[in-house]
Design a protein around this motif. Structure first.
Motif: not given
Length: 291
Positions: A214-219
């Protein structure tokens, strides 16, 4: 491989992607014991993602290969009148998919699959199944209904038409996973998938639902989701205890009342609904809103 994200989060964010349908199809195939092919994910108001849905329910609507409707609902925390809401959701789904003036033979059968991460009640099993049928009061036989379709007499069992309900009590599963269904429930509970699993959909889930993919934002959003669930579960598990302790220390009605209010304040901070706080503390709606 790394950490696998929880199914409730995947259902909300990732499994609506057509490239990931195989994960959901595998789960449904195992649970319903028939090959399920998702034609589409049917969006509804309940499916939309909101900023404040830290631990609210997630619902997915899909059609199987027989053009029947499958509802999957995931609920992380207890909600008042839960069974009634399941019934309402099924009824709403049925009426949403029949147009005014259509014949009743266009009504689609609905499967209501409810994945529960809270204590629903008393029961020994982790999986419960409910189905409508009409049984003779004196004879014990099941009724078969005669109906006509374009002048052809057809016999149908009511259970072929009426909804079916599945309640998966995730937290009650405490077995070593052996069957494909048990492997799936183990994943639903702990987020663990055994490498080399042959359960439909699970190997695909293990490959695609990786935390670090996942992207950093999603994580970050996922971490907040998990943190919110942990906080809320902790509040619920200690709510009654704190209220009783506060009451014993004060030894009078005022002390018990203040104890309940303090618990209610903590619940409000986690985002619990007013109805849920009413049920857990015994305070009125006005008292809770004024805290």
């Amino acid at each position: 491989m790394g950490e696998i994200i929880r199914f409730d989060w995947a259902a909300k964010r990732l499994l609506r992607n057509k490239a990931n349908f195989g994960v959901l199809e595998g789960f449904l195939t195992v649970l319903l014991d028939e090959k399920i092919t998702i034609v589409e994910i049917l969006e509804s108001e309940g499916n939309q993602i909101h900023a404040d849905d830290k631990f609210n329910r997630v619902d997915i609507k899909a059609r199987n290969s027989k053009d029947e409707i499958v509802i999957i609902e995931i609920q992380n925390t207890r909600e008042s009148w839960y069974l009634e809401r399941i019934l309402y959701g099924v009824a709403k789904t049925i009426t949403e998919h029949i147009s005014l003036g259509d014949k009743y033979n266009t009504v689609k059968k609905v499967y209501s699959i409810n994945i529960l991460y809270f204590d629903l009640g008393i029961g020994l099993d982790y999986l419960y199944h409910g189905q409508n049928s009409f049984v003779g009061v004196h004879t014990g036989d099941k009724l078969i209904v005669n109906t006509r379709d374009e002048d052809v007499l057809i016999q149908k069992k009511p259970e072929e038409i009426f909804p079916e309900y599945f309640l998966i009590r995730v937290n009650e599963f405490n077995k070593v996973a052996v069957t494909p269904l048990e492997e799936w429930v183990a994943y639903l509970k702990d987020g663990v998938i055994t490498p080399g699993t042959s359960a439909p959909g699970l190997e695909e889930a293990r490959q695609k639902l990786q935390y670090y993919s996942m992207s950093e934002e999603e994580r970050h959003a996922y971490d907040e989701h998990i943190n919110a669930i942990m906080i809320q579960n902790d509040v619920i598990s200690t709510a009654h205890l704190e209220g009783r302790e506060e009451g014993r220390e004060e030894g009078r009605k005022e002390g018990r009342e203040e104890g309940r209010k303090e618990v209610a304040r903590k619940m409000k901070l986690t985002g619990l609904s007013i109805e849920m706080i009413e049920e857990m503390t015994g305070l009125t709606k006005n008292e809770i809103e004024n805290l």
